[in-house]
Design a protein around this motif. Structure first.
Motif, mmCIF file in Angstrom:
data_model
loop_
_atom_site.group_PDB
_atom_site.id
_atom_site.type_symbol
_atom_site.label_atom_id
_atom_site.label_comp_id
_atom_site.label_asym_id
_atom_site.label_seq_id
_atom_site.Cartn_x
_atom_site.Cartn_y
_atom_site.Cartn_z
ATOM 1 N N LYS A 52 24.757 36.799 47.891
ATOM 2 C CA LYS A 52 25.211 35.520 47.298
ATOM 3 C C LYS A 52 24.014 34.681 46.878
ATOM 4 O O LYS A 52 23.997 34.072 45.810
ATOM 5 N N ASN A 53 22.979 34.681 47.720
ATOM 6 C CA ASN A 53 21.769 33.902 47.415
ATOM 7 C C ASN A 53 21.069 34.395 46.148
ATOM 8 O O ASN A 53 20.295 33.665 45.536
ATOM 9 N N LYS A 54 21.328 35.668 45.788
ATOM 10 C CA LYS A 54 20.730 36.237 44.561
ATOM 11 C C LYS A 54 21.659 36.057 43.359
ATOM 12 O O LYS A 54 21.418 36.595 42.290
ATOM 13 N N GLY A 55 22.756 35.323 43.587
ATOM 14 C CA GLY A 55 23.649 34.998 42.466
ATOM 15 C C GLY A 55 24.783 35.981 42.243
ATOM 16 O O GLY A 55 25.455 35.933 41.203
ATOM 17 N N PHE A 56 25.033 36.877 43.206
ATOM 18 C CA PHE A 56 26.114 37.850 43.035
ATOM 19 C C PHE A 56 27.436 37.330 43.585
ATOM 20 O O PHE A 56 27.455 36.615 44.591
ATOM 21 N N LYS A 57 28.518 37.736 42.938
ATOM 22 C CA LYS A 57 29.838 37.433 43.461
ATOM 23 C C LYS A 57 30.149 38.457 44.548
ATOM 24 O O LYS A 57 30.111 39.658 44.308
ATOM 25 N N VAL A 58 30.416 37.973 45.753
ATOM 26 C CA VAL A 58 30.784 38.861 46.863
ATOM 27 C C VAL A 58 32.275 38.684 47.096
ATOM 28 O O VAL A 58 32.748 37.566 47.325
ATOM 29 N N THR A 59 33.024 39.772 46.999
ATOM 30 C CA THR A 59 34.485 39.676 46.997
ATOM 31 C C THR A 59 35.113 40.833 47.763
ATOM 32 O O THR A 59 34.467 41.857 47.988
ATOM 33 N N ASN A 60 36.371 40.676 48.151
ATOM 34 C CA ASN A 60 37.101 41.762 48.818
ATOM 35 C C ASN A 60 37.786 42.689 47.819
ATOM 36 O O ASN A 60 38.320 43.724 48.198
ATOM 37 N N ASP A 61 37.787 42.285 46.544
ATOM 38 C CA ASP A 61 38.485 43.075 45.524
ATOM 39 C C ASP A 61 37.538 43.422 44.375
ATOM 40 O O ASP A 61 37.097 42.544 43.634
ATOM 41 N N VAL A 62 37.202 44.717 44.260
ATOM 42 C CA VAL A 62 36.323 45.152 43.163
ATOM 43 C C VAL A 62 37.072 46.088 42.212
ATOM 44 O O VAL A 62 36.468 46.866 41.484
ATOM 45 N N SER A 63 38.413 45.966 42.205
ATOM 46 C CA SER A 63 39.228 46.890 41.402
ATOM 47 C C SER A 63 39.086 46.668 39.901
ATOM 48 O O SER A 63 39.536 47.500 39.105
ATOM 49 N N ASP A 64 38.456 45.549 39.503
ATOM 50 C CA ASP A 64 38.241 45.312 38.068
ATOM 51 C C ASP A 64 36.931 45.953 37.581
ATOM 52 O O ASP A 64 36.600 45.880 36.395
#
Length: 401
Positions: A52-64
């Protein structure tokens, strides 16, 4: 093109990841036309907040996402249909325990790329954890030596922060006068060599190693043409050996007669001669009493490797006379270290090194029309079928072998 690092779901948990936060950020910078996400994980060696600190979206759903990147096998129930997956599938040697996984991948129309199948034009692997297996395997061998002979007490690698901490522990020990033979010349053997060199153990030629008594620890690095001979007495050829090793026999016994410690860092091919058999180990002149088998082929080329050991319980003993397992410190036994997932003990360094290779060799292929054929060679399945290169797996998928 959307990429995601996926959560590792295999048990026991594996803390490694293909990209560290720093290397993933570098990937994003180099390929701004791509989109990069991280699936949330509570076991990864790098916690979610670092991504997150590097600007990434951290999510439970990566189906997209289109390309899902992991380390170990993805459980069948977690496979998302119609995606591209990268992970170690352990299917290309027709491993029985993963037949259902490959079948499910085909049924779900998944494009599978196995890290082991990412090779260059000559067929040499471009990425892997080999160096880290070698580093940890060699260290574990010395740890076994210290515990067995009450010489020193090295901590487990998994309790140490990183490779620097591992090397700092080695700086504290003093070795007895032993002779070490290291097989192989690839990434695994080079990782083991790094440990031997860090310990300032002198490397000597095989001619000197086989004929001289030393007053200090020494090691010798041997390749397939040193520990195998042609049966007809003619000069051996490495390329010929790899193509068809059936005309060769083991020449490992001369090393076994003068060595205390054997580090197995070689790659073992089908039909190649065993390095030493159970009968060889019974020979009164067989001197090896400690084996760090990084290659870990069970009941294979190294007779003392009768099972894989674990990170929790890494050592056991092999009694050559009875061909049975005994305590690792039993009198006259060969002490064996045969952990088959060594890089897991050094997750931070292993992940950083792996990401470096993945960024160099794999990610660019998605943005340059696969100019070097990396993806084409590595692809195991496509459109619900095996690719031509991996068509040999069809009988395995069908359960016919």
């Amino acid at each position: 093109m959307k990429f995601a690092i996926i959560k590792e779901r295999k048990n026991p948990p594996d803390r490694r990841v293909v990209f560290s936060p720093e290397k993933f950020a570098e990937t994003k910078t180099k390929f701004p036309q791509g989109e990069f996400k991280v699936e949330a994980s509570n076991i990864r060696v790098f916690p979610d907040h670092q991504y997150k600190n590097k600007g990434f979206k951290v999510t439970n759903d990566v189906s997209d996402c289109d390309v899902l990147i992991g380390v170990k096998e993805v459980p069948i129930k977690n496979l998302i249909p119609n995606k591209k997956y990268f992970f170690f599938s352990h299917t290309i040697k027709k491993q029985p325990y993963n037949r259902k996984l490959l079948k499910a991948i085909l049924e779900k129309n998944i494009e599978l790329y196995d890290h082991e199948t990412i090779v260059n034009n000559e067929g040499f692997r471009l990425i892997g954890f080999g160096r880290y297996a070698g580093l940890v395997g060699a260290y574990n061998g010395f740890r076994a030596l210290g515990l067995r002979d009450n010489l020193f007490n090295l901590p487990k690698v998994e309790t140490l922060a990183d490779l620097d901490a591992v090397k700092a522990e080695l700086d504290k020990i003093e070795l007895p006068n032993i002779k070490i033979v290291l097989s192989g010349t690839g990434k695994v053997a080079q990782g083991a060599k790094e440990i031997l060199d860090h310990l300032n153990i002198k490397q000597v030629s095989d001619a000197l190693y086989l004929t001289t008594k030393f007053t200090e620890p020494v090691y010798c690095m041997v390749d397939v043409m040193e520990y195998n001979n042609r049966k007809d007495g003619k000069v051996g050829d490495k390329a010929e050996f790899y193509a068809d090793p059936t005309d060769y026999e083991s020449n490992f016994m001369p090393y076994a007669k003068v060595s205390d410690f054997f580090i197995a860092g070689h790659f073992y091919g089908n039909n190649a001669p065993f390095l030493f058999t159970r009968e060889d180990a019974k020979n009164p002149e067989f001197k090896i009493n400690l084996v760090s088998d990084i290659s870990c082929d069970i009941d294979g080329p190294i007779a003392s490797t009768i099972r894989a050991s674990t990170i929790a319980d890494p050592f056991y003993g092999y009694d050559a006379q009875t061909e049975s397992e005994v305590a690792f410190n039993a009198a006259n036994a060969i002490t064996v270290m045969a952990v088959d997932n060594l890089p897991c003990e050094l997750p931070k360094d292993a992940s950083e090194g792996f990401g470096e290779m993945f960024l160099e060799h794999v990610i660019p292929a998605f943005f340059n029309n696969d100019a070097d054929g990396i993806l084409e060679r590595a692809k195991i399945t496509e459109n619900g079928k095996l690719t031509e290169r991996f068509a040999y797996l069809q009988d395995y998928v069908d359960g016919l072998e």
